[in-house]
Design a protein around this motif. Structure first.
Motif, PDB file in Angstrom:
ATOM      1  N   ALA A  28       0.847  -1.196   0.000  1.00 13.29           N
ATOM      2  CA  ALA A  28       0.000   0.000   0.000  1.00 13.29           C
ATOM      3  C   ALA A  28       0.879   1.241   0.000  1.00 13.29           C
ATOM      4  CB  ALA A  28      -0.907  -0.001   1.228  1.00 13.29           C
ATOM      5  N   GLN A  29       0.468   2.258  -0.735  1.00 16.50           N
ATOM      6  CA  GLN A  29       1.217   3.502  -0.824  1.00 16.50           C
ATOM      7  C   GLN A  29       0.581   4.559   0.071  1.00 16.50           C
ATOM      8  OE1 GLN A  29       2.302   4.739  -4.864  1.00 16.50           O
ATOM      9  NE2 GLN A  29       1.465   2.793  -5.622  1.00 16.50           N
ATOM     10  N   PRO A  30       1.384   5.499   0.568  1.00 19.58           N
ATOM     11  CA  PRO A  30       0.819   6.570   1.401  1.00 19.58           C
ATOM     12  C   PRO A  30      -0.201   7.393   0.611  1.00 19.58           C
ATOM     13  CG  PRO A  30       3.220   6.527   1.553  1.00 19.58           C
ATOM     14  CD  PRO A  30       2.847   5.614   0.431  1.00 19.58           C
ATOM     15  N   ILE A 138      -6.120  -4.667   5.097  1.00 18.97           N
ATOM     16  CA  ILE A 138      -6.647  -3.531   5.852  1.00 18.97           C
ATOM     17  C   ILE A 138      -5.556  -2.919   6.721  1.00 18.97           C
ATOM     18  CG2 ILE A 138      -8.311  -2.850   7.627  1.00 18.97           C
ATOM     19  CD1 ILE A 138     -10.208  -4.946   6.508  1.00 18.97           C
ATOM     20  N   ARG A 139      -4.723  -3.751   7.346  1.00 18.73           N
ATOM     21  CA  ARG A 139      -3.620  -3.222   8.158  1.00 18.73           C
ATOM     22  C   ARG A 139      -2.659  -2.398   7.303  1.00 18.73           C
ATOM     23  NH1 ARG A 139      -2.942  -4.963  13.308  1.00 18.73           N
ATOM     24  NH2 ARG A 139      -4.030  -6.870  13.980  1.00 18.73           N
ATOM     25  N   LYS A 143      -1.802   1.574   7.990  1.00 19.36           N
ATOM     26  CA  LYS A 143      -0.465   1.969   8.412  1.00 19.36           C
ATOM     27  C   LYS A 143       0.353   2.646   7.309  1.00 19.36           C
ATOM     28  CE  LYS A 143      -0.164  -1.535  12.017  1.00 19.36           C
ATOM     29  NZ  LYS A 143      -0.328  -0.516  13.074  1.00 19.36           N
ATOM     30  N   ALA A 144      -0.198   2.735   6.098  1.00 19.62           N
ATOM     31  CA  ALA A 144       0.547   3.355   4.997  1.00 19.62           C
ATOM     32  C   ALA A 144       0.817   4.824   5.255  1.00 19.62           C
ATOM     33  CB  ALA A 144      -0.221   3.180   3.685  1.00 19.62           C
ATOM     34  N   THR A 153       4.103  10.483   6.768  1.00 17.36           N
ATOM     35  CA  THR A 153       3.803  10.262   8.180  1.00 17.36           C
ATOM     36  C   THR A 153       3.097   8.926   8.323  1.00 17.36           C
ATOM     37  OG1 THR A 153       3.532  12.650   8.533  1.00 17.36           O
ATOM     38  CG2 THR A 153       2.638  11.176  10.218  1.00 17.36           C
ATOM     39  N   PRO A 154       3.741   7.943   8.973  1.00 16.53           N
ATOM     40  CA  PRO A 154       3.111   6.622   9.103  1.00 16.53           C
ATOM     41  C   PRO A 154       1.789   6.718   9.867  1.00 16.53           C
ATOM     42  CG  PRO A 154       5.436   6.557   9.702  1.00 16.53           C
ATOM     43  CD  PRO A 154       5.078   7.997   9.584  1.00 16.53           C
ATOM     44  N   GLY A 155       0.839   5.844   9.512  1.00 14.90           N
ATOM     45  CA  GLY A 155      -0.454   5.851  10.183  1.00 14.90           C
ATOM     46  C   GLY A 155      -0.409   5.061  11.478  1.00 14.90           C
TER      47      GLY A 155
END
Length: 409
Positions: A28-30, A138-139, A143-144, A153-155
């Protein structure tokens, strides 16, 4: 990457994406952080997901919707298939008109999408989903994180508002945190009529008795706090509202009944021509002001376009406003919006040239040609609600508590 670029060799790209998901190689990308203005002058942060993330999220939403639509309760209306904002507005109006509602709790969860606990959300999803691949997906999205000004900024908490899957995750979270609890509360503890309508994180609850309302609000604060949520201090209010509100406040010397806002409309205690209670719904002033400001800015950008191009664009603007706001008792707001747009258009035409001779007679002709005429197009809430939920039973489940806003549920 744009949809056009991704569309080149689409089948091969989709096969590769499918393969990466099953191999666990999909990353997953930010989300890209953008801000949109809110009617109160503040900005709402949105997270724009990458194109491949949107594709995968959309596919997963289709699967998860089929699962949770069997569980979601009737008074939940936000971002659900076959349900929209006007369904929630109709349900609220029907509940206030048909049930003994004397108090309204207008509740708003503060920064909901930014406050969702990842751990609790995953636990809620696991109630119905055992496939670890789905949980991992989903995780990854949670967290992306987000990218803003080149910085990622990490989730750690929250779900990006604007992501395809976020509305469903929000509904799952509130289903377990609020809906199930509230349903049990009104079955076990309410001493009078209780109605509920929830659209995403906007919640309106109607009560017959003040004691029920105050106890529910206090316990609701405790319930939300257990799951990292809080009620907005300014936007959450408990007010006297309903068919007897005007009389009760007059006896106390408190003036006219208070109003509350829900889904773009201000709800007002009014009277029909025969003197009976009538729920009035008027377009929120701040929403209309924001729409007019956006229209004026759009006209300035189109100042030197032809009248035909301007008129065609304004027809879409006015028609879009009418499509949502043309509800019974809101005719004054429709006329006011159209009149303001006509004035803005006339001002724009006059500013194109010092020699422009646009007159009121001329602008009236243009408005008659291009702008829709104000007309109430939505039926009365009782009529549409009766068609959608013909088996609505006011006393289903509990003799002394009326259930509303859920159709046959």
């Amino acid at each position: 990457m744009s949809w056009e670029d991704y569309g080149e060799g689409l089948e091969d790209k989709l096969k590769d994406l499918h393969d990466r998901i099953h191999r666990g190689a999909y990353r997953a990308q930010p989300s890209r952080r953008v801000y949109i203005p809110k009617p109160d002058g503040r900005e709402r942060p949105l997270g724009i997901a990458a194109l491949e993330d949107k594709i995968v999220q959309r596919a997963l939403v289709e699967v998860l919707n089929a699962i949770w639509e069997e569980d979601f309760l009737g008074f939940s209306y936000g971002f659900r298939p076959g349900r929209g904002q006007h369904d929630a507005l109709d349900a609220l109006a029907v509940g206030i008109n048909r049930c003994k509602v004397n108090w309204i709790l207008d509740a708003d969860i503060a920064g909901f999408f930014d406050a969702v606990s990842h751990d609790w959300l995953i636990r809620f999803v696991e109630h119905r989903v055992r496939d670890r691949r789905v949980i991992r997906l989903i995780r990854k999205w949670l967290k992306a994180g987000v990218m803003e000004d080149g910085q990622v900024t990490p989730g750690k908490v929250g779900t990006p508002q604007g992501a395809v899957i976020s509305p469903l995750l929000a509904n799952i979270y509130l289903h377990y945190v609020f809906d199930l609890w509230a349903e049990q509360w009104r079955k076990r503890h309410a001493h009078g009529d209780v109605i509920m309508v929830r659209y995403a994180d906007d919640i309106v609850v109607g009560f017959q008795h003040q004691a029920d309302a105050e106890r529910f609000l206090a316990e609701m604060r405790e319930r939300l706090a257990r799951f990292a949520l809080t009620l907005h201090g300014e936007k959450t209010r408990l007010i006297r509202f309903g068919r007897f509100a005007a009389q009760n406040r007059k006896e106390r010397g408190e003036g006219r009944p208070e109003t509350f806002n829900f889904l773009g409309f201000t709800h007002i205690c009014g009277r029909s021509l025969s003197g009976r209670f009538l729920l009035l719904r008027r377009t929120r002033r701040d929403r209309m002001r924001a729409r007019l400001e956006a229209t004026g800015e759009g006209l300035r950008r189109r100042m030197h376009e032809t009248i035909e191009e301007q008129g065609d664009w304004l027809r879409q603007v006015v028609g879009g406003f009418f499509a949502y706001h043309a509800v019974p008792t809101n005719a004054d707001a429709l006329n006011a919006f159209r009149d303001h747009v006509v004035r803005l258009w006339m001002r724009t035409l006059r500013r194109r040239s010092q020699k422009d001779g646009t007159t009121w007679q001329r602008i009236k002709v243009l408005a008659a040609r291009w702008l829709p005429t104000p007309r109430i197009t939505h039926p009365w809430p009782d009529e549409r609600f009766a068609v959608k939920y013909p088996r609505w039973e006011p006393y289903a489940g509990n003799p002394h508590v009326r259930f509303c806003a859920g159709g046959a549920r």
